[in-house]
Design a protein around this motif. Sequence first.
Motif, PDB file in Angstrom:
ATOM      1  N   TYR A  36       1.072  -0.805  -0.314  1.00  0.00           N
ATOM      2  CA  TYR A  36      -0.351  -0.179   0.210  1.00  0.00           C
ATOM      3  C   TYR A  36       0.818   1.369  -0.157  1.00  0.00           C
ATOM      4  CZ  TYR A  36      -3.441   3.026   0.664  1.00  0.00           C
ATOM      5  OH  TYR A  36      -4.195   4.749   1.225  1.00  0.00           O
ATOM      6  N   ARG A  37       1.992   1.068   1.089  1.00  0.00           N
ATOM      7  CA  ARG A  37       2.669   2.455   0.938  1.00  0.00           C
ATOM      8  C   ARG A  37       3.249   2.435  -0.683  1.00  0.00           C
ATOM      9  NH1 ARG A  37       5.180   1.237   6.330  1.00  0.00           N
ATOM     10  NH2 ARG A  37       4.008   2.663   7.757  1.00  0.00           N
ATOM     11  N   ARG A  38       3.689   0.995  -1.373  1.00  0.00           N
ATOM     12  CA  ARG A  38       4.564   1.516  -2.201  1.00  0.00           C
ATOM     13  C   ARG A  38       3.769   2.289  -3.177  1.00  0.00           C
ATOM     14  NH1 ARG A  38       6.048  -3.111  -1.036  1.00  0.00           N
ATOM     15  NH2 ARG A  38       4.962  -4.214  -2.255  1.00  0.00           N
ATOM     16  N   MET A  39       2.047   1.234  -3.563  1.00  0.00           N
ATOM     17  CA  MET A  39       1.496   2.685  -4.197  1.00  0.00           C
ATOM     18  C   MET A  39       1.107   3.835  -3.982  1.00  0.00           C
ATOM     19  SD  MET A  39      -2.757   3.586  -4.816  1.00  0.00           S
ATOM     20  CE  MET A  39      -2.311   2.894  -3.114  1.00  0.00           C
ATOM     21  N   ALA A  40       0.606   4.179  -2.398  1.00  0.00           N
ATOM     22  CA  ALA A  40       0.575   5.751  -2.377  1.00  0.00           C
ATOM     23  C   ALA A  40       1.453   6.353  -2.465  1.00  0.00           C
ATOM     24  CB  ALA A  40       0.809   5.551  -0.718  1.00  0.00           C
ATOM     25  N   ARG A  41       3.241   5.922  -2.374  1.00  0.00           N
ATOM     26  CA  ARG A  41       3.456   7.082  -3.013  1.00  0.00           C
ATOM     27  C   ARG A  41       4.015   7.214  -4.718  1.00  0.00           C
ATOM     28  NH1 ARG A  41       6.736   4.443   0.775  1.00  0.00           N
ATOM     29  NH2 ARG A  41       7.718   2.830  -0.284  1.00  0.00           N
ATOM     30  N   GLU A  57      -0.786  10.901   3.187  1.00  0.00           N
ATOM     31  CA  GLU A  57      -1.088   9.352   3.735  1.00  0.00           C
ATOM     32  C   GLU A  57      -0.588   9.270   5.449  1.00  0.00           C
ATOM     33  OE1 GLU A  57      -2.747   6.503   1.864  1.00  0.00           O
ATOM     34  OE2 GLU A  57      -2.962   7.483  -0.165  1.00  0.00           O
ATOM     35  N   THR A  58      -1.345   9.168   5.898  1.00  0.00           N
ATOM     36  CA  THR A  58      -1.117   8.700   7.206  1.00  0.00           C
ATOM     37  C   THR A  58      -1.461   7.076   8.016  1.00  0.00           C
ATOM     38  OG1 THR A  58      -3.358   9.413   8.226  1.00  0.00           O
ATOM     39  CG2 THR A  58      -1.337  10.915   7.662  1.00  0.00           C
ATOM     40  N   VAL A  59      -0.941   6.636   8.585  1.00  0.00           N
ATOM     41  CA  VAL A  59      -1.665   5.277   9.274  1.00  0.00           C
ATOM     42  C   VAL A  59      -1.905   5.938  10.920  1.00  0.00           C
ATOM     43  CG1 VAL A  59      -1.317   3.167   9.698  1.00  0.00           C
ATOM     44  CG2 VAL A  59       0.049   3.338   7.875  1.00  0.00           C
ATOM     45  N   ALA A  60      -3.100   5.209  11.089  1.00  0.00           N
ATOM     46  CA  ALA A  60      -2.826   5.287  12.564  1.00  0.00           C
ATOM     47  C   ALA A  60      -2.622   4.076  13.482  1.00  0.00           C
ATOM     48  CB  ALA A  60      -4.787   4.761  12.693  1.00  0.00           C
ATOM     49  N   ASP A  61      -1.792   4.967  14.297  1.00  0.00           N
ATOM     50  CA  ASP A  61      -1.427   3.664  15.406  1.00  0.00           C
ATOM     51  C   ASP A  61      -1.227   3.944  16.349  1.00  0.00           C
ATOM     52  OD1 ASP A  61       0.089   6.496  15.919  1.00  0.00           O
ATOM     53  OD2 ASP A  61       1.746   6.364  15.607  1.00  0.00           O
ATOM     54  N   ASP A  62      -2.239   5.343  17.732  1.00  0.00           N
ATOM     55  CA  ASP A  62      -2.574   5.389  18.559  1.00  0.00           C
ATOM     56  C   ASP A  62      -4.327   5.410  18.012  1.00  0.00           C
ATOM     57  OD1 ASP A  62      -3.564   6.878  17.366  1.00  0.00           O
ATOM     58  OD2 ASP A  62      -2.280   8.714  18.841  1.00  0.00           O
ATOM     59  N   VAL A  84      -5.345   3.494   7.635  1.00  0.00           N
ATOM     60  CA  VAL A  84      -5.156   4.549   6.794  1.00  0.00           C
ATOM     61  C   VAL A  84      -5.861   5.694   6.228  1.00  0.00           C
ATOM     62  CG1 VAL A  84      -3.710   4.971   4.569  1.00  0.00           C
ATOM     63  CG2 VAL A  84      -3.686   2.863   5.945  1.00  0.00           C
ATOM     64  N   PHE A  85      -5.587   7.319   6.962  1.00  0.00           N
ATOM     65  CA  PHE A  85      -6.311   8.096   6.547  1.00  0.00           C
ATOM     66  C   PHE A  85      -5.881   9.342   5.396  1.00  0.00           C
ATOM     67  CE2 PHE A  85      -7.278  12.558   7.892  1.00  0.00           C
ATOM     68  CZ  PHE A  85      -8.685  13.309   6.378  1.00  0.00           C
ATOM     69  N   SER A  86      -6.445   9.157   4.198  1.00  0.00           N
ATOM     70  CA  SER A  86      -5.733   9.861   2.889  1.00  0.00           C
ATOM     71  C   SER A  86      -6.525  11.208   2.819  1.00  0.00           C
ATOM     72  CB  SER A  86      -5.196   9.347   2.053  1.00  0.00           C
ATOM     73  OG  SER A  86      -5.183   7.813   2.175  1.00  0.00           O
ATOM     74  N   TYR A  87      -5.578  11.512   2.506  1.00  0.00           N
ATOM     75  CA  TYR A  87      -5.895  12.795   2.197  1.00  0.00           C
ATOM     76  C   TYR A  87      -5.555  14.068   0.784  1.00  0.00           C
ATOM     77  CZ  TYR A  87      -3.981  16.114   5.377  1.00  0.00           C
ATOM     78  OH  TYR A  87      -2.688  16.556   6.045  1.00  0.00           O
ATOM     79  N   ILE A  88      -6.227  14.225   0.161  1.00  0.00           N
ATOM     80  CA  ILE A  88      -5.723  15.353  -0.920  1.00  0.00           C
ATOM     81  C   ILE A  88      -5.919  16.364  -1.373  1.00  0.00           C
ATOM     82  CG2 ILE A  88      -4.621  15.699  -3.764  1.00  0.00           C
ATOM     83  CD1 ILE A  88      -6.210  12.481  -3.740  1.00  0.00           C
TER      84      ILE A  88
END
Length: 111
Positions: A36-41, A57-62, A84-88
């Motif tokens: 997913y990270r490769r695709m997001a880049r 792109e952010t991954v919830a860690d808490d 994952v929370f993403s925004y453009i």
Amino acid sequence: MDGTKNRTVIETGEAKMGRYVDGFVVPVPKKKLAAYRRMARLAGKVWRDHGALEYIETVADDVKKGKRTSVSEKRAAQARRDVVFSYIVYASRTQRDRINARVMKTRAWPR
């Protein structure tokens, strides 16, 4: 300096904020997070190349389990997934529509 440069002005139902945002919450299986990270880049590069101001792109860690946890977060936790929370960010909705039309036609996507 009068401070008007950094203020948000809202007039009778029309927000004059100067930005338009698309946001997404995506549950991603933990074992597929690297893919997913490769695709997001790649996606971030494509969107920015076509004029998006930001691609985040952010991954919830808490994320704490509890009564106020969202449905998508509960499903993700149950299925061993990360949330994952993403925004453009775009300059305007018109720009967003133009940029997304171009992005969908790009040849950068793997076939």
